[in-house]
Scaffold this active site. Sequence first.
Site, mmCIF file in Angstrom:
data_model
loop_
_atom_site.group_PDB
_atom_site.id
_atom_site.type_symbol
_atom_site.label_atom_id
_atom_site.label_comp_id
_atom_site.label_asym_id
_atom_site.label_seq_id
_atom_site.Cartn_x
_atom_site.Cartn_y
_atom_site.Cartn_z
ATOM 1 C CB CYS A 1 -9.614 17.928 16.655
ATOM 2 S SG CYS A 1 -10.570 16.789 16.561
ATOM 3 N NE ARG B 1 -10.325 24.313 14.050
ATOM 4 C CZ ARG B 1 -10.492 24.656 12.755
ATOM 5 N NH1 ARG B 1 -10.586 25.725 12.273
ATOM 6 N NH2 ARG B 1 -10.595 23.797 11.663
ATOM 7 C CD1 TRP C 1 -16.646 18.497 18.821
ATOM 8 C CD2 TRP C 1 -16.803 17.541 16.680
ATOM 9 N NE1 TRP C 1 -18.089 18.563 18.185
ATOM 10 C CE2 TRP C 1 -18.039 18.026 17.138
ATOM 11 C CE3 TRP C 1 -16.605 16.814 15.450
ATOM 12 C CZ2 TRP C 1 -19.249 17.726 16.202
ATOM 13 C CZ3 TRP C 1 -17.715 16.533 14.686
ATOM 14 C CH2 TRP C 1 -18.913 17.015 14.863
ATOM 15 C CG ASN D 1 -7.029 18.336 13.790
ATOM 16 O OD1 ASN D 1 -7.056 17.779 14.959
ATOM 17 N ND2 ASN D 1 -6.700 19.387 13.732
ATOM 18 N N GLY D 2 -8.927 14.621 11.857
ATOM 19 C CA GLY D 2 -9.309 14.052 10.479
ATOM 20 C C GLY D 2 -9.889 12.667 10.927
ATOM 21 C CD GLU E 1 -28.686 30.973 9.567
ATOM 22 O OE1 GLU E 1 -28.451 29.599 9.193
ATOM 23 O OE2 GLU E 1 -27.881 31.220 10.315
ATOM 24 C CE LYS F 1 -26.348 31.826 13.271
ATOM 25 N NZ LYS F 1 -26.197 30.812 12.293
ATOM 26 C CD GLU G 1 -26.036 26.561 14.622
ATOM 27 O OE1 GLU G 1 -25.236 25.647 14.215
ATOM 28 O OE2 GLU G 1 -25.739 27.861 14.069
ATOM 29 C CG HIS H 1 -50.867 22.146 2.372
ATOM 30 N ND1 HIS H 1 -52.190 21.902 1.678
ATOM 31 C CD2 HIS H 1 -50.343 23.305 1.491
ATOM 32 C CE1 HIS H 1 -52.310 22.691 0.714
ATOM 33 N NE2 HIS H 1 -51.565 23.676 0.742
ATOM 34 C CE LYS I 1 -16.879 29.401 12.767
ATOM 35 N NZ LYS I 1 -18.335 30.045 12.691
HETATM 36 C C1 G6P Z 1 -20.802 23.190 10.840
HETATM 37 C C2 G6P Z 1 -21.270 24.241 11.932
HETATM 38 C C3 G6P Z 1 -22.237 25.382 11.091
HETATM 39 C C4 G6P Z 1 -21.660 25.617 9.769
HETATM 40 C C5 G6P Z 1 -21.220 24.620 8.792
HETATM 41 C C6 G6P Z 1 -20.563 24.899 7.599
HETATM 42 O O1 G6P Z 1 -21.758 22.564 10.895
HETATM 43 O O2 G6P Z 1 -21.720 24.005 12.977
HETATM 44 O O3 G6P Z 1 -22.362 26.484 11.947
HETATM 45 O O4 G6P Z 1 -22.695 26.672 9.189
HETATM 46 O O5 G6P Z 1 -20.413 23.720 9.250
HETATM 47 O O6 G6P Z 1 -19.480 25.465 7.693
HETATM 48 P P1 G6P Z 1 -18.687 26.308 6.798
HETATM 49 O O7 G6P Z 1 -17.262 26.558 7.098
HETATM 50 O O8 G6P Z 1 -18.431 25.440 5.565
HETATM 51 O O9 G6P Z 1 -19.466 27.414 6.200
#
Ligand code: G6P
Length: 614
Positions: A2, A27, A73, A99-100, A489, A493, A496, A512, A609
Amino acid sequence: MCGIVGYVGRRDAIPVLLEGLRSLEYRGYDSAGLAVIYRNRLQVTKTAGRVQDLRAKVNDRIKANIGIGHTRWATHGEPNDINAHPHTDTAARIAVVHNGIIENAEQLRAGLAKRGVTLVSDTDTEALAHLIAAEFAHDEQASLEDAVRRALRHVEGTYGLLVLDLQHPGELVVARNGSPIVLGIGQSEMFVASDVAALVRYTKQVVYLDDAEVATVHATDYHTAGLDDSVRHTGGSSKEPTTVEAEAGDYELGAYEDFMRKEIHEQPEALRRALRGRLDDRFATAKLGGIDLDARQLRGIRQVKFLGCGSAYYAGQMGAVLVEELARIPSDAEPASEFRYRNPVVDPDTLYVAVSQSGETLDTLMAVQELRRKGGQVIGTVNVVGSAIGRECGHGVFLHAGPEIAVASTKALTNMEATFAMLALLLGRVRDMSTATGQRIVAGLRAMPDHLEAILAAEEQIAETARRFAGADHMFFIGRVRGWPVAREGAQKLKEISYVHAEAYQASELKHGPLALINQSMPSVIIVPADELLTKNISTIEQIKARGGPVIAVTNADLPADLADAVITVPRGEPELDPLLFNVPLQLFAYHTAAKLGRDIDKPRNLAKSVTVE
Ligand code: G6P
């Protein structure tokens, strides 16, 4: 997760708060709110939805010089107007944004209810407002800082907390435990935020709070102190401000329509920054000043383990492949979230590498703390200077990607890979890697930013391919060895930001099980580097084609004509560094698929984020 923002000074506070919230919206973006002091009352405005909805809801006539704001969030309680922050006590004296997660929230809420307090929201945060108000009921003369300090003694969990009190109308109090808080020091005005993004347009002078710290902020002064101090400190205990590197423009879109595309295009420059001063031509190695280990200690490392979450975990997997190939040290990657919960055996001869863009991800931070408790050697590779993981690790390598705003990580991930390539080079060169190989890798890394530029110049072709396949409900991403983490990866992407179901598989594992899913409506994106596994990858493509599956080949090889239904071409560099290059067209592929499907690319549904909660 947040976003928090606060202001005290001479300006009109509401526009400052709204502007700050707008820059923090990446955020958290399911609800937003603000509170100011106006005509001796707390004026609270909040709404489900985006900051623009809040902007539409605030009364323009309200003018205030102090206030707090939040973009959320949701964790406790659904995103609606009532659960949005700020939360207040019953008498509307205290307003808090948080936040938290308060772990003993249920207990605190039950205790308050028993004392006759009516809780209006479903949140953990509301309890904090009532607890602080209760401290004043016990001691009317208490300072706001002391009331906050005492209230927090009842609280278990994580917080970045910002408090406004009608009876102390010129001050803000903040406290931190696990969620970042930064003060922005201006000329006769002060800012508070959970991220410098909200401050840099006003001031570059900042003070980062550490865990278990509290601060009181007035327009013309501030002080910081320990949360456990029995009395509030004045004077000498304050931390000195540091200067932030970021520019306000780093947080603005400029000519781009969204941050993800902006950040994809910033990669050549971001990569140049990460490499600058770190490649040593004379000894054909890397210089990573933040790693506090001499050659002897580096030689003593018997294993390297990368720990991160989400894309940072996949980047770590790419790092593990690089370390094994270049340094011939056994290496692997594990999600930090799994590592911390499985009571890992911590080996003193293993180098643990914590990987995080934000430096805040709670699972990664907890893994680092667990490692340190057990005597593990851990270095951080983080992008945000001053972040919790960087500080907890004590040493490591900064990624220098610049602020990353889009939820989907692009430039930070590329710089993670480049950093791991340098780490692998360094570890290799204190072992058996020859000078010639070292020189080849140094030259290969230097050439990378130009190769990235070539990929970006071909964006429209990649976009066309993405649009052509954007109707698919499912896709496979397939790779082997160097291409395997790239495929993972790539799938991450796509899912997400476009919400297309994507699954990654090792090419060798197809037969398999997953081959059963191949048909005309299941396209496969296949990573095909021009390396020693090329013929294997070509036969994988043939297996898929034989079952009617469409194939998109991402390659720097000269494939037989008509082998694949679409080809995305990647420049040819040093083979060990291929993952760095192959990853970038997959970012563009995901981006243009999501764009075609009309997704909100910077703010994908249900994601944030940085995840600073369990
Ligand atoms: C969240 C984001 C991802 C990111 C991950 C790790 O899940 O949605 O896109 O890769 O956190 O974030 P960091 O800041 O630790 O790289």
